[in-house]
Write an enzyme that holds these catalytic residues in place. Structure first.
Site, PDB file in Angstrom:
ATOM      1  N   ARG A  27      77.583  71.657  33.526  1.00 35.91           N
ATOM      2  CA  ARG A  27      77.814  70.468  34.359  1.00 35.91           C
ATOM      3  C   ARG A  27      78.977  69.628  33.828  1.00 35.91           C
ATOM      4  NH1 ARG A  27      72.869  72.506  34.986  1.00 35.91           N
ATOM      5  NH2 ARG A  27      71.577  71.955  36.794  1.00 35.91           N
ATOM      6  N   GLY A  95      73.394  82.584  36.558  1.00 35.99           N
ATOM      7  CA  GLY A  95      72.927  82.040  37.837  1.00 35.99           C
ATOM      8  C   GLY A  95      73.391  80.617  38.034  1.00 35.99           C
ATOM      9  N   ARG A 123      69.784  88.862  41.847  1.00 40.35           N
ATOM     10  CA  ARG A 123      69.035  87.599  41.943  1.00 40.35           C
ATOM     11  C   ARG A 123      69.171  86.966  43.329  1.00 40.35           C
ATOM     12  NH1 ARG A 123      69.969  84.330  36.526  1.00 40.35           N
ATOM     13  NH2 ARG A 123      68.255  83.137  37.433  1.00 40.35           N
ATOM     14  N   GLN A 168      69.027  74.540  40.062  1.00 39.46           N
ATOM     15  CA  GLN A 168      70.325  75.096  40.469  1.00 39.46           C
ATOM     16  C   GLN A 168      70.585  74.830  41.941  1.00 39.46           C
ATOM     17  OE1 GLN A 168      70.193  79.214  39.283  1.00 39.46           O
ATOM     18  NE2 GLN A 168      70.396  78.726  37.103  1.00 39.46           N
ATOM     19  N   ASP A 314      62.430  78.182  31.289  1.00 44.74           N
ATOM     20  CA  ASP A 314      63.188  79.170  30.508  1.00 44.74           C
ATOM     21  C   ASP A 314      62.487  79.545  29.205  1.00 44.74           C
ATOM     22  OD1 ASP A 314      65.134  79.242  32.442  1.00 44.74           O
ATOM     23  OD2 ASP A 314      66.437  77.797  31.453  1.00 44.74           O
ATOM     24  N   ARG A 345      60.906  88.496  34.174  1.00 41.25           N
ATOM     25  CA  ARG A 345      60.401  88.167  32.834  1.00 41.25           C
ATOM     26  C   ARG A 345      58.903  88.422  32.682  1.00 41.25           C
ATOM     27  NH1 ARG A 345      64.401  83.026  31.455  1.00 41.25           N
ATOM     28  NH2 ARG A 345      66.061  84.380  30.715  1.00 41.25           N
ATOM     29  N   ARG A 386      66.909  85.778  26.496  1.00 44.00           N
ATOM     30  CA  ARG A 386      65.743  85.035  25.983  1.00 44.00           C
ATOM     31  C   ARG A 386      64.622  85.992  25.568  1.00 44.00           C
ATOM     32  NH1 ARG A 386      67.725  80.045  26.805  1.00 44.00           N
ATOM     33  NH2 ARG A 386      68.552  79.505  28.860  1.00 44.00           N
TER      34      ARG A 386
HETATM   35  C1  S3P Z   1      69.133  75.853  35.358  1.00 52.84           C
HETATM   36  C2  S3P Z   1      68.039  75.858  36.172  1.00 52.84           C
HETATM   37  C3  S3P Z   1      66.949  76.824  36.073  1.00 52.84           C
HETATM   38  C4  S3P Z   1      66.972  77.554  34.737  1.00 52.84           C
HETATM   39  C5  S3P Z   1      68.344  78.021  34.373  1.00 52.84           C
HETATM   40  C6  S3P Z   1      69.291  76.841  34.267  1.00 52.84           C
HETATM   41  C7  S3P Z   1      70.193  74.850  35.567  1.00 52.84           C
HETATM   42  O1  S3P Z   1      67.089  77.793  37.096  1.00 52.84           O
HETATM   43  O2  S3P Z   1      66.090  78.661  34.765  1.00 52.84           O
HETATM   44  O3  S3P Z   1      68.352  78.714  33.151  1.00 52.84           O
HETATM   45  O4  S3P Z   1      71.065  74.699  34.701  1.00 52.84           O
HETATM   46  O5  S3P Z   1      70.159  74.182  36.613  1.00 52.84           O
HETATM   47  P1  S3P Z   1      66.436  77.592  38.572  1.00 52.84           P
HETATM   48  O6  S3P Z   1      67.139  76.491  39.238  1.00 52.84           O
HETATM   49  O7  S3P Z   1      66.685  78.918  39.251  1.00 52.84           O
HETATM   50  O8  S3P Z   1      64.975  77.351  38.329  1.00 52.84           O
END
Ligand code: S3P
Length: 433
Positions: A27, A95, A123, A168, A314, A345, A386
């Site tokens: 970010r 992701g 994904r 996300q 996570d 996972r 992880r």
């Molecule tokens: C994240 C949100 C999570 C998390 C990922 C980082 C982020 O994912 O699992 O490692 O930085 O916004 P999701 O939004 O898919 O839950």
């Protein structure tokens, strides 16, 4: 293919910090690139995921110096200063990079393509495409999967109730909202990490939060900042696990982010009997931070309250190992999101635990894990960073060597993990080829 060979025994001792938070680092790069003026970031995570986000903005003409020792200097291009990239933007394993970038790119005056590795191509992106398309975005993808071809166009604000708790997707919609006509509001079904909201406000972008609903309007500006990234609690989690399960351990992790949307791991481990103390509470870069001391303590199995799942999303690879080391049964429910992370996972942790002689019953939305002594054996991490780190810590209490396959992706989030773990007392060897 790089693998770890971890010998049984040892204990974790010492006092050190873990690298910068991955979510906050992404970010910082994104908002710094879109801000007016200079942003100076300290403590940035130099993992492959964040490097992918940096490379993407460089490919769109944003000038940055670094990263070097966690320092990155970004010459912000302003909200409308990005250039069409000449090449597809490669998000690698990340992701977060793909989904947040899609939010930024949907409303640009140019087209772009987001690509990723084999894990990222599996994904689900439908959860992202639905709200962005509802805002007027034109994005093509095959069966809701990457690559994403984004034809930038004018967007309009929406009122969107997220069907899944996803930081996300929330962040992508808010970033698209910065470019959309009128107001964009997102309502979350459960609290998820709020780093985007905090940082948008920190960069001076007006945003309203009322309970689970977050709203912003286009027309604001981001102003370059100096910011310090706290240590990543998701990286600290492996040391919290290791020190908790290995008798004689006593470890202090300095400067770890303890944003309440991220501390599910502390609450769950504490409920299981862990001995975790937070000291030197302070604020860093708009985020709460503490030093975390963790000492060995025997664990007891529990039913993990589903409300804590998004707050520890996570950390489940570490929690599966904690559960296998606890007395009695641990029940994980409401965690179906684990199936669409860097790997499935639930399935991959179940496979690995069984390879070490543990008893685990897989469920669609979680697992039931019975504590018992762990044997040595070979575990395939399926390229999930992880999972590799969690099984490395399991060796502290295993009866034989644990060999972990496919560990190269540890570098996506925690490149210094092997060195730090060795320094703390884990008997880890890296084996390449
Ligand atoms: C994240 C949100 C999570 C998390 C990922 C980082 C982020 O994912 O699992 O490692 O930085 O916004 P999701 O939004 O898919 O839950």
């Amino acid at each position: 293919m790089s693998r770890y060979l971890v010998h049984p025994g040892g204990q974790l001792k010492g006092r050190f910090s873990v690298p910068g938070d991955k979510s906050i680092s992404h970010r910082a790069v994104i908002l710094g690139a879109l801000a007016e003026g200079i942003t100076e970031v300290e403590g940035l995570l130099e993992g492959a995921d964040v490097l992918a986000t940096i490379a993407a903005f460089r490919a769109m003409g944003v000038e940055m110096e670094g990263p070097n020792n966690g320092h990155l200097r970004i010459q912000g291009a302003g909200l409308h200063g990005l250039h069409a990239p000449a090449v597809p933007l490669d998000c690698g394993n990340s992701g977060t990079a793909m989904r947040l970038l899609a939010g930024v790119l949907a409303g640009q005056a140019f087209s772009s393509t987001l690509i990723g590795d084999t894990s990222l191509q599996k994904r689900p992106m439908g959860r992202l495409l639905n709200p962005l398309r509802a805002m007027g975005a034109e994005i093509t993808a095959q069966e809701g999967r990457a690559p994403l071809h984004i034809h930038g166009r004018p967007l309009h604000g929406i009122e969107y109730a997220l069907p899944v708790a996803s930081a996300q997707v929330k962040s992508a919609v808010l970033l698209a909202g910065v470019y959309a006509d009128g107001q964009t509001c997102v309502t979350e079904p459960a609290p998820t990490r709020d780093h985007s909201e905090r940082m948008l406000q920190g960069f001076g972008y007006p945003l309203e939060r009322q309970g689970p609903r977050i709203c912003l309007r286009s027309g604001g500006q981001l102003h370059g900042q100096s910011l310090q990234v706290p240590g990543d609690i998701s990286s600290a989690a492996f040391f919290l696990l290791g020190a908790t399960i290995a008798p004689g351990s006593d470890l202090t992790l300095e400067g770890v982010g303890i944003n309440p949307t991220r501390t599910g791991i502390i609450e769950i481990l504490t409920r299981m009997g862990a001995r975790i103390d937070l000291t030197a509470l302070r604020e860093v870069g708009g985020e709460p931070v503490a030093d975390i001391r963790v000492r060995y303590a025997p664990l007891q199995g529990i039913a993990i309250p589903p409300r804590l799942v998004p707050l520890a999303i996570d950390e489940f690879p570490a929690l599966f190992i904690a559960a296998a080391c606890a007395k009695g049964q641990t029940v994980i429910t409401g965690a179906e999101e684990l199936r669409v992370k860097e790997s499935d996972r639930i399935a991959v942790m179940a496979g690995g635990l069984r390879a070490l002689g543990a008893t685990i019953e897989e469920r669609a939305d979680g697992a039931i894990i019975s504590g018992s002594p762990l044997l040595g054996g070979q575990v395939n991490s399926h390229g999930d960073h992880r999972i590799a780190m969690a099984f490395a810590m399991a060796a502290l209490v295993a009866r034989g060597d644990i060999e972990i396959l496919d560990c190269a992706n540890v570098a996506t989030s925690f490149p210094s993990f092997p060195a730090l773990a060795q320094q703390a007392g884990l008997l880890l060897e890296m084996v390449s080829a």
